[in-house]
Design a protein around this motif. Structure first.
Motif, PDB file in Angstrom:
ATOM      1  N   ASP A   1       4.499  -9.389  42.394  1.00 33.81           N
ATOM      2  CA  ASP A   1       3.808  -8.806  43.409  1.00 33.81           C
ATOM      3  C   ASP A   1       2.575  -7.688  42.901  1.00 33.81           C
ATOM      4  OD1 ASP A   1       2.529  -8.273  45.645  1.00 33.81           O
ATOM      5  OD2 ASP A   1       4.249  -7.393  46.755  1.00 33.81           O
TER       6      ASP A   1
ATOM      7  N   PHE B   1      -2.920 -12.776  45.921  1.00 33.15           N
ATOM      8  CA  PHE B   1      -1.490 -13.637  46.058  1.00 33.15           C
ATOM      9  C   PHE B   1      -0.691 -13.050  45.211  1.00 33.15           C
ATOM     10  CE2 PHE B   1      -5.070 -16.664  46.577  1.00 33.15           C
ATOM     11  CZ  PHE B   1      -4.740 -17.136  47.477  1.00 33.15           C
ATOM     12  N   LYS B   2       0.765 -13.219  45.776  1.00 29.61           N
ATOM     13  CA  LYS B   2       2.046 -13.199  45.125  1.00 29.61           C
ATOM     14  C   LYS B   2       2.033 -14.290  44.118  1.00 29.61           C
ATOM     15  CE  LYS B   2       4.638 -10.604  48.478  1.00 29.61           C
ATOM     16  NZ  LYS B   2       5.790 -10.388  49.402  1.00 29.61           N
TER      17      LYS B   2
ATOM     18  N   PRO C   1       0.172 -19.425  42.848  1.00 28.96           N
ATOM     19  CA  PRO C   1       0.056 -18.452  44.035  1.00 28.96           C
ATOM     20  C   PRO C   1       0.979 -19.131  45.298  1.00 28.96           C
ATOM     21  CG  PRO C   1      -1.869 -19.883  43.872  1.00 28.96           C
ATOM     22  CD  PRO C   1      -0.848 -20.356  42.806  1.00 28.96           C
TER      23      PRO C   1
ATOM     24  N   THR D   1       1.068 -19.653  48.395  1.00 33.21           N
ATOM     25  CA  THR D   1       0.240 -20.101  49.667  1.00 33.21           C
ATOM     26  C   THR D   1       0.441 -21.565  49.881  1.00 33.21           C
ATOM     27  OG1 THR D   1      -2.291 -20.716  50.149  1.00 33.21           O
ATOM     28  CG2 THR D   1      -1.324 -20.684  47.814  1.00 33.21           C
TER      29      THR D   1
ATOM     30  N   HIS E   1      -4.846 -14.609  41.624  1.00 32.12           N
ATOM     31  CA  HIS E   1      -6.190 -14.910  42.051  1.00 32.12           C
ATOM     32  C   HIS E   1      -6.468 -16.150  42.634  1.00 32.12           C
ATOM     33  CE1 HIS E   1      -6.981 -11.175  40.085  1.00 32.12           C
ATOM     34  NE2 HIS E   1      -7.829 -10.988  40.774  1.00 32.12           N
ATOM     35  N   GLY E   2      -5.486 -16.980  42.865  1.00 32.50           N
ATOM     36  CA  GLY E   2      -5.495 -18.408  43.635  1.00 32.50           C
ATOM     37  C   GLY E   2      -5.355 -19.802  42.749  1.00 32.50           C
TER      38      GLY E   2
END
Length: 654
Positions: A3, A9-10, A34, A36, A69-70
């Protein structure tokens, strides 16, 4: 789970997973994702350098950053390496290229992936990314190739201009050691059986590299420059002027200007955030901008980036190590759009010998000021003051320049000459001579005169006295200041970079032209600065202990010159895993110049893996001896587990 507050994102991490190939072989991967519920693009790095330990620290500079960053990021060990199953017969074997496409297909099919994949890497990984970009799989949308080769014969570590590079012996010892290293318990309780089988099936690729001494199909396979028109996805090519592989960037931009963008800094064989000589740049941010454009949306819009962003070099006092290079960043379109050609005949330049017969000395000791080729990105090894080598060479020089000149691209020398006793190689060096008469090498080129123009096969004129030959130098961006002079030096040896010593025979030049690609207009500064280098990751899982510099020496005794270097033991510890990875390398060159010129190269490479379940040591010692056009290679692999011999292999090739 990581984190970092300034990242969107984590990140969750899977240290080991399997990807099964169509033939049943399983490749090992390490995955960062990530946190999500939405599917995201995937980014692949695909190399044989052991995800568990060997480059684990380097992986953690890049992949967690992209994941935060995804992006779903994965590091995959090639078959026959690390924790992956199977065997690797040679570099860039067809199975390796096919596996890359299968991994891309597998990634695109995962529920956490949106079907869009990028691929990147440095050195082997950058070359693998280039290879995958040729008639790319549908899911591959973009690639980044750092310090990659686009021409395996001419711009790798094996040959230059058709002449054998001594670096090929270092890599010939290092690669078997990497492939003979032990898998981990990730592969299961029978990991020792897999290790034993891997060593039993281990090949010795150096044999292929020496046998295939013309460009031919062996080297054309996997050389993207021969398929540049088939590059079907956007490629960001990144290189460094101090690196052996720097030619690929300008060459690919010129060959495929609608698909390739280029960045070239002053550094050696490094990711740019670790670039030395500096200034380094922020690779991760540079790459993130690239991924965001090509992977985050289904866009066909061409970004407003200059095709080339390069470090414009200037004179630096020649020395072994340079922390920061002199120069500045500039931007341009492809070099073919930016340059004008200036030709200088050799007869118009001042020479250190009579024009009636320009003799290239057959001195096997020329090359001791050459430095390294830039391979491995070691600290030190830059070219030294060229006067030592030039005093043993045929030299041409301009008058002091009346205005600045910017060389931009690849210099060419066209030669017309004559041989006796079949000397088969010529080396040309271009230097910037300051007002004190100290020459700093700008670039150089090599040519095996027995090969045809394409370096494919023996030239029909090789058995005649007269020859015509072009020598193409490494590409560069270099400003020579007003008042400095341009020096062109020729020799028939460049030891120890070029393995074969100069033959006993005459080589003379009748005429020739120096063809300079000069920047036609004033160079443009960067419209936007490149991102600064960052010290990543913020929280490190490792610590490294090593001597700052290599030990180097050069000594002469009893008609024998010895040059060598040693990389002291480098240790990287991963406390959470209870693992320490260590390695050391040494290389010694000896040249005997009595009745018959003899050359010997010795390489020793050792790797140690300290793990909770035991300690493995893998070492390779290699000796290559050459004389009168004949080379013998002797190599021994010794593998121990907990200080007891596990397996050995021996190769002797002639």
């Amino acid at each position: 789970m990581t984190d970092q507050t300034d990242h969107p994102f984590k990140v969750s991490e899977t240290d080991h997973l399997w990807i099964e190939m169509p033939d049943g072989v399983r490749l090992a991967g390490r995955l960062w994702r990530p946190v999500t519920q939405m599917p995201v693009p995937a980014i692949l790095e695909y190399i044989p350098y052991r995800k568990t330990d060997m480059v684990r620290a380097r992986d953690e500079r890049n992949h967690p950053y992209f994941a935060a960053h995804g992006y779903a990021c994965i590091r995959v060990d090639m078959r026959g390496s690390g924790d992956s199953e199977g065997h690797m017969p040679d570099m860039y074997a067809q199975a390796e290229l096919d596996d890359a496409r299968q991994v891309i297909k597998w990634l695109a099919a995962q529920p956490w992936c949106n079907g869009r994949v990028g691929m990147f890497g440095t050195s082997w990984g950058g070359t693998a990314s280039l290879q995958a970009s040729v008639n790319a799989p549908d899911a591959l949308k973009a690639a980044i190739a750092v310090c990659a080769t686009h021409d395996r014969f001419e711009d790798d570590i094996h040959y230059m201009g058709g002449c054998v590079l001594s670096d090929t012996f270092e890599w010939g010892a290092t690669l078997p050691a990497i492939l003979a290293s032990p898998p981990t318990a990730n592969v299961g309780t029978d990991w020792k059986a897999l290790w034993k089988e891997r060593i039993e099936n281990l090949t010795f690729p150096l044999e292929n590299w020496l046998r295939e001494d013309g460009r031919g199909q062996y080297w054309r396979h996997g050389s993207v420059i021969h398929q540049a028109d088939a590059i079907s996805v956007p490629v960001l090519a990144i290189g460094g002027w101090s690196d052996r592989y720097s030619n690929s960037v300008m060459s690919l931009v010129d060959a495929r200007p609608t698909q390739v963008w280029g960045v070239v800094g002053p550094w050696g064989h490094h990711y740019p955030d670790q670039g030395s000589p500096g200034p380094a740049v922020g690779f991760q941010k540079l790459a993130l901008d690239w991924w965001d454009h090509w992977l985050k949306s289904d866009t066909s819009q061409t970004p407003n980036w200059p095709r080339l962003r390069v470090w414009l070099r200037e004179y630096d006092d020649p020395k072994d190590f340079l922390s920061m290079a002199t120069g500045k960043w500039i931007e341009s379109g492809p070099t073919i759009q930016e340059t004008k050609v200036q030709e200088l005949s050799l007869s118009s330049l001042k020479s250190n010998t009579d024009h009636e017969r320009w003799i290239v000395p057959a001195d096997p000791t020329v090359g001791q000021s050459a430095g390294d080729t830039g391979y491995f990105g070691r600290a030190g090894g830059l070219p030294l003051d060229q006067n030592f080598d030039d005093s043993r060479s045929l030299v041409f020089e301009t008058a002091p320049l009346t205005e600045d000149l910017i060389i931009y691209g690849s210099v060419v020398v066209r030669l017309h000459g004559e041989t006796k006793d079949q000397p088969n190689q010529i080396i040309a060096r271009l230097s910037d001579v300051n007002s004190d008469g100290v020459p700093a090498r700008i670039t150089y080129g090599v040519r095996n005169l027995s090969l045809d123009e394409n370096l494919d096969r023996i030239s029909p004129s090789a058995k005649t006295d007269a020859f015509n030959a072009d020598i193409r130098f490494h590409s560069t961006a270099y400003r020579i200041r007003k008042g400095h002079r341009i020096r062109l030096a020729f020799s028939s040896s460049y030891w120890p970079l070029i393995h074969a010593a100069a033959p006993k025979g005459d080589l003379s030049l009748d005429d020739g032209e120096l063809v300079l690609p000069l920047m036609a207009n004033k160079p443009s500064d960067l419209s936007e600065p490149l991102p600064p280098a960052e010290d990543l990751p913020e929280e490190k899982s490792h610590f490294t202990s090593a001597a700052d510099r290599l030990t180097r020496w050069n000594k002469t005794r009893d008609n024998c010159i010895e040059m060598g270097w040693r990389q002291p033991m480098v240790k990287t510890a991963f406390p959470q895993m209870g693992t320490v990875f260590s390695y050391e390398t040494g290389m010694v060159h000896r040249l005997k110049t009595s009745d018959v010129v003899k050359q010997e190269t010795n390489v020793d490479h050792k790797m140690i893996f300290e793990r909770p379940d035991g300690t493995a040591e893998v070492s390779v010692s290699l000796t290559a001896c050459s004389s009168l056009g004949h080379t013998t290679v002797d190599a021994e692999l010794i593998v121990t587990w907990n200080k007891e011999i596990f397996m050995t292999r021996h190769w002797r090739k002639s």
